[in-house]
Design an enzyme around this catalytic site. Structure first.
Site, PDB file in Angstrom:
ATOM      1  N   ASP A  14      -4.761 -66.596  -8.629  1.00  0.00           N
ATOM      2  CA  ASP A  14      -5.471 -67.182  -9.767  1.00  0.00           C
ATOM      3  C   ASP A  14      -4.764 -66.690 -11.034  1.00  0.00           C
ATOM      4  O   ASP A  14      -4.448 -65.502 -11.140  1.00  0.00           O
ATOM      5  CB  ASP A  14      -6.951 -66.747  -9.765  1.00  0.00           C
ATOM      6  CG  ASP A  14      -7.846 -67.636 -10.628  1.00  0.00           C
ATOM      7  OD1 ASP A  14      -8.836 -68.172 -10.107  1.00  0.00           O
ATOM      8  OD2 ASP A  14      -7.530 -67.784 -11.840  1.00  0.00           O
TER       9      ASP A  14
ATOM     10  N   ASN B 236     -18.045 -66.820 -16.718  1.00  0.00           N
ATOM     11  CA  ASN B 236     -17.803 -66.889 -15.270  1.00  0.00           C
ATOM     12  C   ASN B 236     -18.918 -66.201 -14.475  1.00  0.00           C
ATOM     13  O   ASN B 236     -19.161 -66.541 -13.319  1.00  0.00           O
ATOM     14  CB  ASN B 236     -16.497 -66.179 -14.899  1.00  0.00           C
ATOM     15  CG  ASN B 236     -15.256 -66.755 -15.554  1.00  0.00           C
ATOM     16  OD1 ASN B 236     -14.316 -66.020 -15.826  1.00  0.00           O
ATOM     17  ND2 ASN B 236     -15.222 -68.048 -15.823  1.00  0.00           N
ATOM     18  N   LEU B 237     -19.558 -65.201 -15.076  1.00  0.00           N
ATOM     19  CA  LEU B 237     -20.395 -64.280 -14.292  1.00  0.00           C
ATOM     20  C   LEU B 237     -21.678 -64.925 -13.774  1.00  0.00           C
ATOM     21  O   LEU B 237     -22.295 -64.401 -12.841  1.00  0.00           O
ATOM     22  CB  LEU B 237     -20.727 -63.033 -15.128  1.00  0.00           C
ATOM     23  CG  LEU B 237     -19.517 -62.187 -15.554  1.00  0.00           C
ATOM     24  CD1 LEU B 237     -19.985 -60.987 -16.360  1.00  0.00           C
ATOM     25  CD2 LEU B 237     -18.689 -61.725 -14.363  1.00  0.00           C
TER      26      LEU B 237
ATOM     27  N   ASP C  77      -9.838 -75.840  -9.070  1.00  0.00           N
ATOM     28  CA  ASP C  77     -10.840 -76.627  -9.802  1.00  0.00           C
ATOM     29  C   ASP C  77     -10.258 -77.882 -10.442  1.00  0.00           C
ATOM     30  O   ASP C  77     -10.836 -78.396 -11.386  1.00  0.00           O
ATOM     31  CB  ASP C  77     -11.504 -75.748 -10.873  1.00  0.00           C
ATOM     32  CG  ASP C  77     -10.507 -75.304 -11.934  1.00  0.00           C
ATOM     33  OD1 ASP C  77      -9.299 -75.556 -11.766  1.00  0.00           O
ATOM     34  OD2 ASP C  77     -10.939 -74.713 -12.939  1.00  0.00           O
TER      35      ASP C  77
ATOM     36  N   CYS D  40     -16.227 -77.715 -14.893  1.00  0.00           N
ATOM     37  CA  CYS D  40     -17.439 -76.927 -15.081  1.00  0.00           C
ATOM     38  C   CYS D  40     -17.666 -76.634 -16.561  1.00  0.00           C
ATOM     39  O   CYS D  40     -18.797 -76.580 -17.037  1.00  0.00           O
ATOM     40  CB  CYS D  40     -17.317 -75.592 -14.364  1.00  0.00           C
ATOM     41  SG  CYS D  40     -17.178 -75.745 -12.609  1.00  0.00           S
TER      42      CYS D  40
END
Ligand SMILES: [Zn+2]
Length: 250
Positions: free
Chosen positions: A59, A67-68, A127, A186
């Site tokens: 990545d 993100n969390l 993604d 997202c």
């Protein structure tokens, strides 16, 4: 396996479909995971806890506060660190036997081909369509089984493309690589936290099954999950004899 490993993996070993032999296959296996985000998190956690011998995780991003909400392999104190380093730390804290290689890069197609070479299974937790198609082409070239997943909003999908088998369809047979493939990101669309966990966990299950040789893989079938209605559907699909990526490989 030593005594600690026999205990650690005892609930796998108890399963007749896995047993000591299946667990030893996992300990000897090498998985390539592309993406350490929403899908990559449960994949990384389950592959590490289940005792994969080697995991290469790739990545190019760093951990961000946004993100969390769903990327459960990362911790608040990891904000600003490369995602792969954060993932490796969590995986090693769960199971120090696993050899994790962290690749902090945006992968070119040639690099994907190179990394797929020594892998027993490739797991796409990326993604975007461009990366998914590049991973697919690398798997077709290297004849590797590919476990593909995607999730956005409340929807997700999973499929397996077993490129070791000449009759198996590839990702491009199902989703042709056309210019009008629009990424639904997202960042813009939102994503329900557990849908990435559901889909990534299905991907981990399929990868483990492929490595153990247990059950029926999701080959030639696309599993669609709607978390709002909590309905699952499976659509069958076949190899496209005119597919520009995999035709001529059979
Ligand atoms: Zn194809």
């Amino acid at each position: 396996m030593d005594d600690e490993q026999l205990l650690r993996y005892s609930r796998h070993i108890l399963l007749p479909e896995i047993g000591i032999e299946g667990q030893e296959r996992l300990l000897a296996a090498h998985a390539l995971v592309i993406g350490a985000g929403g899908l990559g998190s449960p994949i990384a956690l389950y592959l590490a806890s289940a005792g994969l011998g080697r995991i290469t995780i790739c990545d190019g991003d760093v951990v961000d506060l946004t993100n969390l909400q769903r990327q459960i392999v990362h911790r608040t104190e990891s904000i600003g660190r490369p995602k792969v380093e954060s993932a490796r730390a969590t995986m090693s804290s769960i199971n120090s036997h696993v050899e994790v290689t962290a690749v902090h890069e945006r992968l070119s197609e040639e690099r994907l081909v190179e990394l797929a070479g020594p892998a027993d299974v490739v797991i796409d937790a990326s993604d975007n369509f461009a990366t998914r198609h590049a991973i697919n082409r690398a798997c077709v070239r290297q004849r590797k089984p590919l476990v593909s997943g995607a999730a956005v909003r409340f929807d997700g999908q999973v499929a397996v493309f077993d490129m070791r088998r000449p009759e198996a369809p590839c990702y491009a047979c199902l989703f042709p690589d056309t210019d009008d493939n629009e990424d639904v990101r997202c960042a813009v669309m939102g994503v329900f936290a557990p849908i990435t966990g559901i889909i990534g966990t299905f991907q981990a299950a399929e990868a483990l099954k492929l490595l153990i040789g247990a059950g029926e893989a999701l080959t030639g079938r696309l599993l669609l999950v709607d978390a709002l209605s909590m309905e699952l559907r499976t659509i069958k699909f076949a190899k496209d004899p005119a597919c520009p990526v995999c035709s001529g490989t059979s």
